[in-house]
Enzyme design. Structure first.
Site, PDB file in Angstrom:
ATOM      1  N   GLY A  65      38.743  49.335  82.552  1.00  0.00           N
ATOM      2  CA  GLY A  65      39.236  50.718  83.490  1.00  0.00           C
ATOM      3  C   GLY A  65      39.877  51.682  82.720  1.00  0.00           C
ATOM      4  CB  THR A  66      40.182  55.236  83.092  1.00  0.00           C
ATOM      5  OG1 THR A  66      41.051  55.233  84.691  1.00  0.00           O
ATOM      6  CG2 THR A  66      39.057  55.490  83.467  1.00  0.00           C
TER       7      THR A  66
END
Lengths: 248, 193
Positions: free
Chosen positions: A30-31
């Site tokens: 994920g970012t």
């Protein structure tokens, strides 16, 4: 016949919970999200995933308000975050209704971590694929930052990062973290995030919470760009200073 | 013995309630605020048996707050009134709440007032009242209320309503608290001349 009561998260012979570890892998994809506490301010910075041309960027949110005084940023599966945030919001209001008091940051973190843990020990469900950063001020006015992960563990931090390249960001914070306040904390958080993200307001979203400033405030693009420019200028100045004495 | 009234004016809703908490014929406490200032520009006044009045309005408030956090905007006055009515209706044939409410608010410049009673009746009205005092107030509304009243005219009407209740009702409450909601939000108004 499908049986939904079989546990998905079971121990391996050497004591691992593979589903939880795979969930942590999902988080690592994920970012990035970073949280930094100052003496009177808390800053959350998140990497903005590039949105499609026709997509409305405002509806892609990584920072959520759980109550007037608590906020959450996450890394991992967006849909899982939405569900968990909803549960947390209900818990915040339920607590207010029963106890006529707002939740402490520790309480809501414990609640969210508890939900995450429940999903590692129930039949027919998989763990939530998110790690969260929960921020707010506790009743004494001290800034709090908590981190939870898919296993349901939680702990308090002065600064932390989660998501992809979080190791790099955390190393930067460990080297450079000092007790700061106000704008200096915002600068530190953005500097940490820029270790792994391209500079610019279209790649970075920053939100701040101050002790007496009411609830969460999301910095607008101009402010983010201004601070990024200052950071870049500082970097250039530092490079020049390093080379300075030797060149004439 | 409780008394709650409200009416709309030019860009505002005025709501007044007595400030006594009573148990049968005893006045237990004075200075109770029975009008909740809730999410966005809304007033929610409630009268009824003490426990139900507070429990129910706090439950409604918590749900309104939850809605704001989930959706980023506060619930509209119309939606609030409908939600309240829905909760009362569901509880009616299980464990009814003995609460009568008035909900008034501003939505994009439009004022509205809703009358809700303990049987889950819902009406959108210009002037409304609950309690024994309502018997006198409705006649005053009929003769004195007109659309688009200014704040001063509204204060005159409110003063008349309270005076009539004190004059004619045997169990008239001694003190009232009056609030308004307008584009600047909710606040208490003094009826002193």
């Amino acid at each position: 016949m499908a049986r939904y009561d079989r546990a998905i998260t079971v121990f391996s012979p050497d004591g691992h919970l593979f589903q939880v570890e795979y969930a942590l892998e999902a988080v690592r994809k994920g970012t990035t999200a970073v949280g930094v506490t100052g003496t009177d301010i808390i800053v959350l910075g998140v990497e903005k995933k590039s949105t499609a041309k026709l997509q409305d960027a405002r509806t892609v949110r990584k920072i959520y308000k759980l109550d007037d005084h608590v906020c959450l940023a996450f890394a991992g599966l967006t849909a899982d975050a939405r569900v968990l945030v909803n549960r947390a919001r209900v818990e915040c209001q339920s607590y207010r209704l029963t106890l006529e008091d707002k939740v402490t940051i520790e309480h809501i973190t414990r609640y969210i971590a508890g939900v995450q843990q429940k999903y590692t020990q129930s039949g027919g469900v998989r763990p939530f694929g998110i790690s969260t950063l929960i921020v707010g001020f506790d009743p004494t006015g001290a800034p709090c930052l908590y981190h939870t992960d898919p296993s349901g563990t939680y702990s308090a931090w002065k600064a932390n990062a989660t998501g992809r390249n979080s190791k790099t960001v955390l190393e930067f914070l460990e080297k450079n973290y000092t007790e700061t306040s106000g704008d200096d904390t915002v600068k530190l958080a953005i500097r940490a995030l820029l270790e792994v993200v391209e500079p610019g307001s279209k790649n970075v979203e920053v939100a701040v919470m101050t002790r007496d400033g009411g609830s969460l405030r999301i910095l607008d693009d101009a402010e983010v760009d201004a601070i990024t420019a200052v950071i870049e200028a500082d970097k250039v100045a530092a490079e020049a200073a390093k080379k300075g004495p030797s060149s004439s | 013995m409780d008394c709650l009234f409200g009416f709309v004016g030019d860009g505002f809703v005025m709501m007044g309630a007595d400030t006594s908490a009573c148990q049968s014929i005893i006045r237990v406490k004075q200075g109770i605020d029975k009008i909740l200032e809730t999410g966005g520009k809304k007033l929610m006044g409630a009268v009824g048996d003490g426990g139900d009045r507070v429990q129910f309005t706090e439950f409604i408030e918590a749900n309104m707050q939850l809605y704001s956090f989930r959706n980023g905007v506060p619930l509209s006055t119309n939606a609030t009134a409908k939600f309240i009515r829905g909760e009362l209706a569901t509880a009616l044939r299980k464990g009814p709440y003995n609460a009568n409410l008035l909900v008034g608010g501003l939505d994009a410049g439009e004022v509205s007032l809703y009358y809700i009673d303990y049987l889950a009746t819902l009406h959108k009205m210009n002037c409304a009242a609950h309690g024994y005092g309502a018997l006198f107030m409705y006649t005053l509304f009929d003769s004195e209320w007109k659309p688009g009243m200014s704040l001063e005219e509204a204060k005159v009407l409110a003063r008349k309503c309270i005076a009539e209740v004190k004059l004619r009702l045997v169990v008239a409450p001694p003190e009232f608290l009056v609030k308004i909601v307008d584009k600047d939000g909710c606040r208490v108004v003094s009826l002193e001349e």
